[in-house]
Design a protein around this motif. Sequence first.
Motif, PDB file in Angstrom:
ATOM      1  N   ALA A 185       0.786  -1.274  -0.006  1.00  9.53           N
ATOM      2  CA  ALA A 185      -0.077   0.075  -0.013  1.00  9.53           C
ATOM      3  C   ALA A 185       0.935   1.290   0.031  1.00  9.53           C
ATOM      4  O   ALA A 185       1.841   1.316   0.627  1.00  9.53           O
ATOM      5  CB  ALA A 185      -0.847   0.023   1.230  1.00  9.53           C
ATOM      6  N   PRO A 186       0.522   2.331  -0.627  1.00  6.71           N
ATOM      7  CA  PRO A 186       1.060   3.624  -0.541  1.00  6.71           C
ATOM      8  C   PRO A 186       1.427   4.211   0.872  1.00  6.71           C
ATOM      9  O   PRO A 186       0.429   3.878   1.637  1.00  6.71           O
ATOM     10  CB  PRO A 186       0.338   4.749  -1.397  1.00  6.71           C
ATOM     11  CG  PRO A 186      -0.394   3.604  -2.314  1.00  6.71           C
ATOM     12  CD  PRO A 186      -0.814   2.421  -1.453  1.00  6.71           C
ATOM     13  N   LEU A 187       2.353   4.717   0.931  1.00  5.34           N
ATOM     14  CA  LEU A 187       2.718   5.472   2.340  1.00  5.34           C
ATOM     15  C   LEU A 187       2.562   7.035   2.040  1.00  5.34           C
ATOM     16  O   LEU A 187       3.127   7.379   1.172  1.00  5.34           O
ATOM     17  CB  LEU A 187       3.970   5.056   2.992  1.00  5.34           C
ATOM     18  CG  LEU A 187       4.138   3.679   3.377  1.00  5.34           C
ATOM     19  CD1 LEU A 187       5.523   3.439   3.587  1.00  5.34           C
ATOM     20  CD2 LEU A 187       3.155   3.229   4.240  1.00  5.34           C
ATOM     21  N   MET A 202       2.385   9.430   9.820  1.00 10.04           N
ATOM     22  CA  MET A 202       2.671   8.651   8.491  1.00 10.04           C
ATOM     23  C   MET A 202       1.518   7.680   8.630  1.00 10.04           C
ATOM     24  O   MET A 202       0.853   7.301   9.569  1.00 10.04           O
ATOM     25  CB  MET A 202       3.871   7.991   8.296  1.00 10.04           C
ATOM     26  CG  MET A 202       4.057   7.018   7.229  1.00 10.04           C
ATOM     27  SD  MET A 202       5.371   5.913   7.227  1.00 10.04           S
ATOM     28  CE  MET A 202       6.821   7.166   7.008  1.00 10.04           C
ATOM     29  N   LEU A 203       0.621   7.539   7.363  1.00 11.01           N
ATOM     30  CA  LEU A 203      -0.460   6.713   7.258  1.00 11.01           C
ATOM     31  C   LEU A 203      -0.383   5.778   6.174  1.00 11.01           C
ATOM     32  O   LEU A 203       0.397   6.265   5.196  1.00 11.01           O
ATOM     33  CB  LEU A 203      -1.693   7.591   7.260  1.00 11.01           C
ATOM     34  CG  LEU A 203      -2.099   8.627   6.187  1.00 11.01           C
ATOM     35  CD1 LEU A 203      -2.492   8.011   5.092  1.00 11.01           C
ATOM     36  CD2 LEU A 203      -2.733   9.425   6.774  1.00 11.01           C
ATOM     37  N   LYS A 204      -0.754   4.801   6.018  1.00  6.00           N
ATOM     38  CA  LYS A 204      -1.012   3.626   4.850  1.00  6.00           C
ATOM     39  C   LYS A 204      -2.382   3.999   4.021  1.00  6.00           C
ATOM     40  O   LYS A 204      -3.458   4.163   4.747  1.00  6.00           O
ATOM     41  CB  LYS A 204      -0.938   2.328   5.324  1.00  6.00           C
ATOM     42  CG  LYS A 204       0.498   1.637   5.455  1.00  6.00           C
ATOM     43  CD  LYS A 204       0.551   0.209   5.626  1.00  6.00           C
ATOM     44  CE  LYS A 204       1.969  -0.052   5.448  1.00  6.00           C
ATOM     45  NZ  LYS A 204       1.850  -1.647   5.535  1.00  6.00           N
ATOM     46  N   VAL A 205      -2.379   4.045   2.811  1.00  8.94           N
ATOM     47  CA  VAL A 205      -3.413   4.279   2.137  1.00  8.94           C
ATOM     48  C   VAL A 205      -3.948   2.918   1.350  1.00  8.94           C
ATOM     49  O   VAL A 205      -3.157   2.493   0.441  1.00  8.94           O
ATOM     50  CB  VAL A 205      -3.226   5.295   0.759  1.00  8.94           C
ATOM     51  CG1 VAL A 205      -4.290   5.376  -0.118  1.00  8.94           C
ATOM     52  CG2 VAL A 205      -2.661   6.298   1.231  1.00  8.94           C
ATOM     53  N   LYS A 206      -5.050   2.297   1.974  1.00  3.69           N
ATOM     54  CA  LYS A 206      -5.365   1.375   1.515  1.00  3.69           C
ATOM     55  C   LYS A 206      -6.713   0.867   0.769  1.00  3.69           C
ATOM     56  O   LYS A 206      -7.092   0.054   0.187  1.00  3.69           O
ATOM     57  CB  LYS A 206      -5.750   0.366   2.988  1.00  3.69           C
ATOM     58  CG  LYS A 206      -4.486   0.209   3.929  1.00  3.69           C
ATOM     59  CD  LYS A 206      -5.109  -0.439   5.021  1.00  3.69           C
ATOM     60  CE  LYS A 206      -3.812  -0.744   6.208  1.00  3.69           C
ATOM     61  NZ  LYS A 206      -4.484  -1.359   7.600  1.00  3.69           N
ATOM     62  N   ARG A 207      -7.213   2.087   0.237  1.00  2.00           N
ATOM     63  CA  ARG A 207      -8.211   1.976  -0.392  1.00  2.00           C
ATOM     64  C   ARG A 207      -8.457   3.326  -1.140  1.00  2.00           C
ATOM     65  O   ARG A 207      -7.885   4.480  -0.702  1.00  2.00           O
ATOM     66  CB  ARG A 207      -9.763   1.769   0.118  1.00  2.00           C
ATOM     67  CG  ARG A 207      -9.961   2.936   1.030  1.00  2.00           C
ATOM     68  CD  ARG A 207     -11.156   2.395   2.172  1.00  2.00           C
ATOM     69  NE  ARG A 207     -11.037   1.083   2.678  1.00  2.00           N
ATOM     70  CZ  ARG A 207     -10.378   1.219   4.079  1.00  2.00           C
ATOM     71  NH1 ARG A 207     -10.076   2.203   4.469  1.00  2.00           N
ATOM     72  NH2 ARG A 207     -10.117   0.020   4.513  1.00  2.00           N
ATOM     73  N   GLY A 228       7.313  16.259   3.229  1.00  2.00           N
ATOM     74  CA  GLY A 228       6.285  15.249   2.810  1.00  2.00           C
ATOM     75  C   GLY A 228       6.706  14.494   1.701  1.00  2.00           C
ATOM     76  O   GLY A 228       7.491  14.967   0.660  1.00  2.00           O
ATOM     77  N   PHE A 229       6.137  13.284   1.620  1.00  5.09           N
ATOM     78  CA  PHE A 229       6.045  12.456   0.244  1.00  5.09           C
ATOM     79  C   PHE A 229       4.960  11.436   0.362  1.00  5.09           C
ATOM     80  O   PHE A 229       4.378  11.200   1.455  1.00  5.09           O
ATOM     81  CB  PHE A 229       7.370  11.717   0.803  1.00  5.09           C
ATOM     82  CG  PHE A 229       7.544  10.581   1.830  1.00  5.09           C
ATOM     83  CD1 PHE A 229       7.177   9.132   1.725  1.00  5.09           C
ATOM     84  CD2 PHE A 229       8.334  11.116   2.900  1.00  5.09           C
ATOM     85  CE1 PHE A 229       7.341   8.333   2.452  1.00  5.09           C
ATOM     86  CE2 PHE A 229       8.250  10.079   3.933  1.00  5.09           C
ATOM     87  CZ  PHE A 229       7.703   8.568   3.834  1.00  5.09           C
ATOM     88  N   ILE A 230       5.031  10.755  -0.823  1.00  2.43           N
ATOM     89  CA  ILE A 230       3.927   9.747  -1.008  1.00  2.43           C
ATOM     90  C   ILE A 230       4.906   8.522  -1.746  1.00  2.43           C
ATOM     91  O   ILE A 230       5.567   8.903  -2.700  1.00  2.43           O
ATOM     92  CB  ILE A 230       2.771  10.019  -1.884  1.00  2.43           C
ATOM     93  CG1 ILE A 230       1.969  11.137  -1.513  1.00  2.43           C
ATOM     94  CG2 ILE A 230       1.794   9.009  -2.207  1.00  2.43           C
ATOM     95  CD1 ILE A 230       1.035  11.321  -2.087  1.00  2.43           C
TER      96      ILE A 230
END
Length: 311
Positions: A185-187, A202-207, A228-230
Amino acid sequence: MKRKKRIQWYSVILLAFGLTACQVKRPDTVIPDAKMENVLYDFHIAKAMGEEVPYSDSYKRVLYIESVYRKHGITQADFDTSMVWYARHPDALTKVYEKVNQRLKAERDGINHLIALRDNKPKESLPGDSIDVWIGRHIYHLTGTPLDNKLAFTLPSDTNFKDRDTLRWTVRFRFLSGTPDSLHAPLMAMQILYAKDTLNEMLKVKRSGTETISLFADTLGEIKEIRGFIYYPAQKSAQSILADRISLMRYHATDTLFNVDKESLKIDDKEIKKDMVPGKPVELKKQDEKKDSIRRPEMRPRPRLRQTTEK
């Protein structure tokens, strides 16, 4: 008259054959101009990235180039064959490289603008209590390949940033070909550097959907920089995402912090001991009694009612 017209028609036909003969015949194995432009653009970026790799990690230079081939669905043999053909037809190669150079120049100008903002700060963000200070593009396409798997930004503060500002970074994510598992999953992460400390989240993008990171501090002092970053990890199968509707809102605090003097809250032990006698309770002073009677109305003496007789 007929002979003259026949000669004119012959001339038109010969001219058409001549133009057809002048056109360059492109073999099917040669990459078309539009695709070659994209390949060369990524190829030069990969080479530039490889030049920054230390000698101990020189193997990564080959991986960067191979990732370009995989991204565009070609092999090194396809690329080499096409470059040989383009080298033999400099007009076609010149047209392709003109577009590639324009894109590289635009990318370089954008990077130089960010560097100038960070080092020299030639521009300032707009004043106001709630302002979008995002300086990058508002849409990104990430595929998980080494050249296309990260969005990063660095934003220096300026005179329009206040000590207790709230920074809220919002991005809408759209998965174009299925949702990745939790490991891939993207961070999404943001960091604020203050004068006294640093805050991270920081968070995980799950949907698919909109994600937001908010950072705020009361007592860490001046904001120095926002980062910041993705990051989109390499995927098992070809999957891509769109990150759009990007904003970085800055909100000024509207309340006020009261700095309490701790020394004024300390009780003087000498004053307490002076009024204390062993075996005798501490009596309230007259002023305290008056205040106590005000605070406790049930302790006040009730007024007597006068009885009146009717005549």
